[in-house]
Design a protein around this motif. Structure first.
Motif, short mmCIF file in Angstrom:
data_model
loop_
_atom_site.label_atom_id
_atom_site.label_comp_id
_atom_site.label_asym_id
_atom_site.label_seq_id
_atom_site.Cartn_x
_atom_site.Cartn_y
_atom_site.Cartn_z
N UNK A 42 0.83 -1.21 0.00
CA UNK A 42 0.00 0.00 0.00
C UNK A 42 0.86 1.26 0.00
N UNK A 43 1.96 1.23 0.75
CA UNK A 43 2.88 2.38 0.78
C UNK A 43 3.53 2.57 -0.59
N UNK A 44 3.94 1.48 -1.22
CA UNK A 44 4.55 1.57 -2.55
C UNK A 44 3.57 2.15 -3.56
N UNK A 45 2.30 1.75 -3.45
CA UNK A 45 1.28 2.27 -4.37
C UNK A 45 1.07 3.76 -4.16
N UNK A 46 1.08 4.22 -2.91
CA UNK A 46 0.95 5.65 -2.63
C UNK A 46 2.07 6.44 -3.34
N UNK A 47 3.29 5.96 -3.21
CA UNK A 47 4.43 6.67 -3.81
C UNK A 47 4.36 6.60 -5.34
N UNK A 48 3.93 5.46 -5.87
CA UNK A 48 3.81 5.34 -7.33
C UNK A 48 2.82 6.37 -7.87
N UNK A 49 1.69 6.52 -7.19
CA UNK A 49 0.69 7.50 -7.63
C UNK A 49 1.20 8.93 -7.47
N UNK A 51 4.35 9.85 -7.72
CA UNK A 51 5.29 10.04 -8.82
C UNK A 51 4.57 10.28 -10.14
N UNK A 52 3.46 9.55 -10.35
CA UNK A 52 2.69 9.74 -11.58
C UNK A 52 2.04 11.12 -11.60
N UNK A 53 1.55 11.58 -10.44
CA UNK A 53 0.93 12.90 -10.36
C UNK A 53 1.92 14.01 -10.71
N UNK A 54 3.14 13.88 -10.20
CA UNK A 54 4.15 14.92 -10.41
C UNK A 54 4.99 14.70 -11.67
N UNK A 55 4.86 13.51 -12.25
CA UNK A 55 5.65 13.21 -13.45
C UNK A 55 7.13 13.14 -13.18
N UNK A 56 7.50 12.76 -11.95
CA UNK A 56 8.91 12.70 -11.56
C UNK A 56 9.18 11.45 -10.74
N UNK A 57 10.37 10.91 -10.90
CA UNK A 57 10.81 9.82 -10.04
C UNK A 57 11.32 10.43 -8.74
N UNK A 58 10.83 9.94 -7.61
CA UNK A 58 11.15 10.56 -6.32
C UNK A 58 12.17 9.78 -5.51
N UNK A 59 12.24 8.46 -5.72
CA UNK A 59 13.16 7.63 -4.94
C UNK A 59 13.99 6.75 -5.86
N UNK A 60 15.22 6.49 -5.43
CA UNK A 60 16.07 5.48 -6.06
C UNK A 60 16.09 4.29 -5.13
N UNK A 61 15.61 3.16 -5.60
CA UNK A 61 15.51 1.94 -4.78
C UNK A 61 16.79 1.13 -4.92
N UNK A 62 17.49 0.95 -3.80
CA UNK A 62 18.72 0.16 -3.77
C UNK A 62 18.49 -1.11 -2.98
N UNK A 63 19.51 -1.93 -2.86
CA UNK A 63 19.35 -3.26 -2.26
C UNK A 63 18.80 -3.20 -0.84
N UNK A 64 19.34 -2.32 0.01
CA UNK A 64 18.95 -2.31 1.41
C UNK A 64 18.34 -1.00 1.88
N UNK A 65 18.20 -0.04 0.98
CA UNK A 65 17.57 1.21 1.37
C UNK A 65 17.08 1.96 0.13
N UNK A 66 16.33 2.98 0.36
CA UNK A 66 15.92 3.86 -0.73
C UNK A 66 16.43 5.26 -0.42
N UNK A 67 16.74 6.02 -1.46
CA UNK A 67 17.19 7.40 -1.24
C UNK A 67 16.50 8.31 -2.24
N UNK A 68 16.44 9.58 -1.89
CA UNK A 68 15.73 10.56 -2.70
C UNK A 68 16.49 10.89 -3.97
N UNK A 69 15.74 11.12 -5.05
CA UNK A 69 16.32 11.72 -6.25
C UNK A 69 16.43 13.22 -6.01
#
Length: 294
Positions: A42-49, A51-69
């Motif tokens: 559910x959290x991933x879906x919130x962020x996906x929506x 990102x779609x609303x803003x037309x921008x990628x907001x996070x870089x998903x790495x093996x053990x953490x995520x960081x902001x673009x």
């Protein structure tokens, strides 16, 4: 001829912004899901929506953490300001209508998992209500409710010496086997277990399931809290029964790949004491809603 009306810009929802800020602060979708009482999906879906609303990628998903673009960093500043402004606006109009004192009991394993989010939200909405918290074993907390020392109490079902008919179910999730991702403990025989002390529901479910399946095991690590079990699993000393929502890297579920017996569901209940008033009911409602949103 009327001019075409300009297209309205989309609005950013406060709930989504809170999730976004929480991920940015924790660096983890899984930890944020536990904090906001939602599933990781559910959290991933919130962020996906978002990102779609803003037309921008907001996070870089790495093996053990995520960081902001870079775009995520910009949004983080706006998000913090918007949430603060929203809080100030609400506080300006909502007066502390409720006052008083509520005594809440909560088991050790739930104190860090549930308590911070619920009490933070409650303090903002009802600042004049004093909440006193008692952390302990479920059996001991029920005794305090019966003695009139606690107004509300969260319980974990299945504890030895506890009547499972008590209270109202507010949360249900599967109990699963967990261990270090890529670890060797699950391959050892007898199976090394990290368990809470006798009387714990997770311990009882695990031992009963292994006995029914005829699997050899040994209790290699005993502790009072789930944090101790987690430490043993991260060190690859043992595997343990865990609520599915607590399994996060570097741990993973083991039952699906290693033929371990199912453990059934794990439930949390809310027990009310003898005294009833608006402040008590307000906190009870807050906790029920927090679990329901998960």
């Amino acid at each position: 001829m009327n001019a075409t009306a300009p297209t309205a810009l989309p609005l950013l929802e406060s709930d989504v912004l809170r999730t976004f800020v929480a991920i940015a602060d924790s660096g983890s979708f899984t930890r944020t899901a536990a904090q906001v009482f939602r599933s990781t999906a559910a959290v991933s879906l919130q962020i996906k929506r978002l990102e779609e609303t803003l037309g921008q990628r907001l996070f870089i998903r790495e093996a053990r953490q995520v960081r902001l673009t870079a775009e995520g960093e910009v949004l983080l500043g706006y998000a913090r300001r918007l949430l603060k402004l929203n809080e100030e606006a609400v506080a300006n109009f909502l007066k502390p209508a409720l006052s008083g004192r509520v005594c809440l009991g909560i088991p050790n394993d739930l104190s860090t998992r549930v308590l911070p989010g619920v009490l933070t939200t409650f303090a903002r909405s009802h600042p004049a209500v004093q909440v006193d918290v008692c952390v302990g074993r479920s059996v001991e907390l029920v005794a305090k409710v019966d003695a009139g020392e606690l107004d509300l109490c969260l319980l974990e079902t299945g504890n030895q010496g506890l009547d499972d008919g008590l209270g109202e179910v507010v949360h249900t999730e599967p109990l699963v086997w967990a261990g270090r991702d890529g670890g060797l403990a699950v391959r050892r025989s007898p199976l090394p277990l990290a368990l809470a002390n006798p009387g714990c529901a997770w311990r009882r479910a695990a031992l009963d399931a292994l006995d029914r399946a005829g699997l050899d095991y040994r209790v290699s690590y005993s502790c009072d809290q789930s944090a101790g079990q987690e430490a043993a699993m991260i060190a690859d000393l043992a595997i343990a029964p865990f609520p599915r929502g607590l399994v996060r890297p570097p741990l993973r579920r083991l039952d699906e790949d290693h033929g371990l017996p199912p453990l059934g569901d794990y439930q949390i209940k809310l027990l009310r004491g003898h005294q009833r008033n608006d402040a008590i009911e307000a906190l009870a409602t807050q906790m029920i809603q927090a679990f329901a949103q998960g």
